[in-house]
Enzyme design. Structure first.
Site, PDB file in Angstrom:
ATOM      1  N   GLU A   1       0.828  -1.119   0.106  1.00 46.66           N
ATOM      2  CA  GLU A   1       0.061  -0.102  -0.066  1.00 46.66           C
ATOM      3  C   GLU A   1       1.045   1.164  -0.086  1.00 46.66           C
ATOM      4  O   GLU A   1       1.711   1.402   0.967  1.00 46.66           O
ATOM      5  CB  GLU A   1      -0.941   0.030   1.126  1.00 46.66           C
ATOM      6  CG  GLU A   1      -1.819   1.312   1.216  1.00 46.66           C
ATOM      7  CD  GLU A   1      -2.669   1.614   2.564  1.00 46.66           C
ATOM      8  OE1 GLU A   1      -3.799   1.961   2.451  1.00 46.66           O
ATOM      9  OE2 GLU A   1      -2.322   1.131   3.726  1.00 46.66           O
TER      10      GLU A   1
ATOM     11  N   ARG B   1      -4.691   8.916   1.726  1.00 38.79           N
ATOM     12  CA  ARG B   1      -5.746   9.019   3.310  1.00 38.79           C
ATOM     13  C   ARG B   1      -5.796  10.497   3.691  1.00 38.79           C
ATOM     14  O   ARG B   1      -4.750  11.004   3.908  1.00 38.79           O
ATOM     15  CB  ARG B   1      -5.107   7.993   4.063  1.00 38.79           C
ATOM     16  CG  ARG B   1      -5.737   8.354   5.578  1.00 38.79           C
ATOM     17  CD  ARG B   1      -7.078   7.540   5.273  1.00 38.79           C
ATOM     18  NE  ARG B   1      -6.875   6.099   4.996  1.00 38.79           N
ATOM     19  CZ  ARG B   1      -7.461   5.312   3.846  1.00 38.79           C
ATOM     20  NH1 ARG B   1      -8.217   6.039   2.903  1.00 38.79           N
ATOM     21  NH2 ARG B   1      -7.401   4.179   3.489  1.00 38.79           N
TER      22      ARG B   1
ATOM     23  N   HIS C   1     -13.594   4.781   7.789  1.00 41.29           N
ATOM     24  CA  HIS C   1     -12.578   4.613   9.059  1.00 41.29           C
ATOM     25  C   HIS C   1     -13.102   5.429  10.102  1.00 41.29           C
ATOM     26  O   HIS C   1     -13.699   6.564   9.996  1.00 41.29           O
ATOM     27  CB  HIS C   1     -11.148   5.418   8.557  1.00 41.29           C
ATOM     28  CG  HIS C   1     -10.608   4.564   7.432  1.00 41.29           C
ATOM     29  ND1 HIS C   1     -10.715   4.765   6.232  1.00 41.29           N
ATOM     30  CD2 HIS C   1      -9.437   3.616   7.525  1.00 41.29           C
ATOM     31  CE1 HIS C   1      -9.922   4.146   5.528  1.00 41.29           C
ATOM     32  NE2 HIS C   1      -9.165   3.300   6.362  1.00 41.29           N
TER      33      HIS C   1
ATOM     34  N   LYS D   1     -13.832  -1.997   2.540  1.00 44.22           N
ATOM     35  CA  LYS D   1     -12.769  -1.803   3.850  1.00 44.22           C
ATOM     36  C   LYS D   1     -13.506  -1.214   4.912  1.00 44.22           C
ATOM     37  O   LYS D   1     -13.896   0.171   4.844  1.00 44.22           O
ATOM     38  CB  LYS D   1     -11.389  -1.106   3.282  1.00 44.22           C
ATOM     39  CG  LYS D   1     -10.463  -1.170   4.664  1.00 44.22           C
ATOM     40  CD  LYS D   1      -9.393  -0.238   4.335  1.00 44.22           C
ATOM     41  CE  LYS D   1      -8.392   0.011   5.709  1.00 44.22           C
ATOM     42  NZ  LYS D   1      -7.461   0.876   5.410  1.00 44.22           N
TER      43      LYS D   1
ATOM     44  N   ARG E   1      -7.430  -8.635  13.428  1.00 39.50           N
ATOM     45  CA  ARG E   1      -6.428  -8.219  12.330  1.00 39.50           C
ATOM     46  C   ARG E   1      -6.078  -9.843  11.791  1.00 39.50           C
ATOM     47  O   ARG E   1      -5.386  -9.802  10.611  1.00 39.50           O
ATOM     48  CB  ARG E   1      -5.342  -7.385  12.641  1.00 39.50           C
ATOM     49  CG  ARG E   1      -5.756  -6.100  12.907  1.00 39.50           C
ATOM     50  CD  ARG E   1      -4.517  -5.352  13.066  1.00 39.50           C
ATOM     51  NE  ARG E   1      -4.933  -3.827  13.402  1.00 39.50           N
ATOM     52  CZ  ARG E   1      -4.762  -2.993  12.478  1.00 39.50           C
ATOM     53  NH1 ARG E   1      -4.807  -3.274  11.208  1.00 39.50           N
ATOM     54  NH2 ARG E   1      -5.537  -1.793  12.657  1.00 39.50           N
TER      55      ARG E   1
ATOM     56  N   SER F   1       0.780   2.294  10.474  1.00 38.28           N
ATOM     57  CA  SER F   1       0.025   3.469   9.965  1.00 38.28           C
ATOM     58  C   SER F   1      -1.539   3.205  10.396  1.00 38.28           C
ATOM     59  O   SER F   1      -2.122   4.292  10.210  1.00 38.28           O
ATOM     60  CB  SER F   1      -0.275   3.098   8.423  1.00 38.28           C
ATOM     61  OG  SER F   1      -0.817   1.686   8.058  1.00 38.28           O
TER      62      SER F   1
END
Length: 224
Positions: free
Chosen positions: A30, A62, A118, A143, A186, A205
């Site tokens: 990424e 982002r 997010h 996501k 995760r 991150s």
């Protein structure tokens, strides 16, 4: 489940100094372009794609609205993404739908969108509504990254994700709980169905992100 490792160079020198071999165990790279000043992104882009030629790349810009480092108008956000996409064809393109939904129609030409959400404050009660709305837009991947303030938040996300998988078997998705409580989520893709998890090389991150080496080790134990 594939492991994504973010790279976050703040200038060309940092990118050139990055040893690509250290990311050999990552499935997808990424590129977090928001660590660069806006005017340097297109200058550094060719070196990023050259360094990782032959590797799958997720391009992410982002913004500050969703925990990133760059503040852009809707039009600047779309313009930068489209310029990079047209020149270098990243395998996946992150798009912050809820922060930039007014310009989403300008991204419909890209079949490889990752529609992301997010929340660095909480695990929202309407988690299922959000992930279902993103799915209705037919992205390549959905996501969802939300903050876990309690152990129950982590269990809720895993339960929501499992339920979502049963309802939308054809949609690829990646969900995770952030923060120290969320580490279990995760590596739980074998149970929940998440297609991706994010791990760190050096600097994380996102809160609760584990190292690439540890993530790979856990996944090998759980998936074999």
């Amino acid at each position: 489940m594939k492991i994504i490792v973010p790279i976050m160079p703040q200038n060309m020198e940092e990118l050139l100094a990055l040893d690509a071999e250290r990311l050999a165990d990552a499935d997808i790279i990424e590129w977090r372009a928001d660590y660069l000043p806006k005017e340097q992104i297109l200058t550094v882009a060719p070196a990023v794609f050259e360094k990782f030629v032959g590797r799958e790349i997720l391009f992410t810009l982002r913004t500050t609205k969703e925990g990133g480092l760059i503040d852009l108008s809707n039009q600047d956000y779309v313009h930068l993404i489209k310029e990079v996409a047209a020149l270098y064809q990243p395998d996946y393109i992150d798009f912050e739908y809820y922060s930039h939904r007014d310009v989403f129609d300008q991204m419909l030409e890209f079949p490889n969108l990752v529609l992301s959400y997010h929340n660095f404050i909480e695990t929202p009660d309407n988690f299922m509504e959000i992930i279902s709305e993103l799915t209705s837009l037919s992205p390549a991947v959905v996501k969802m990254a939300v903050m876990a303030n309690t152990e129950q938040d982590v269990l809720d996300v895993m339960n929501f994700t499992r339920a979502f998988k049963n309802l939308h078997a054809g949609q690829a998705f990646a969900t995770m709980s952030m923060g120290r409580f969320g580490k279990l989520s995760r590596i739980a893709g074998v149970v929940t169905g998440s297609c991706w998890t994010f791990a760190s090389l050096d600097e994380a991150s996102a809160p609760g992100q584990m190292s690439l080496a540890n993530t790979r080790k856990f996944l090998e134990i759980l998936e074999n």
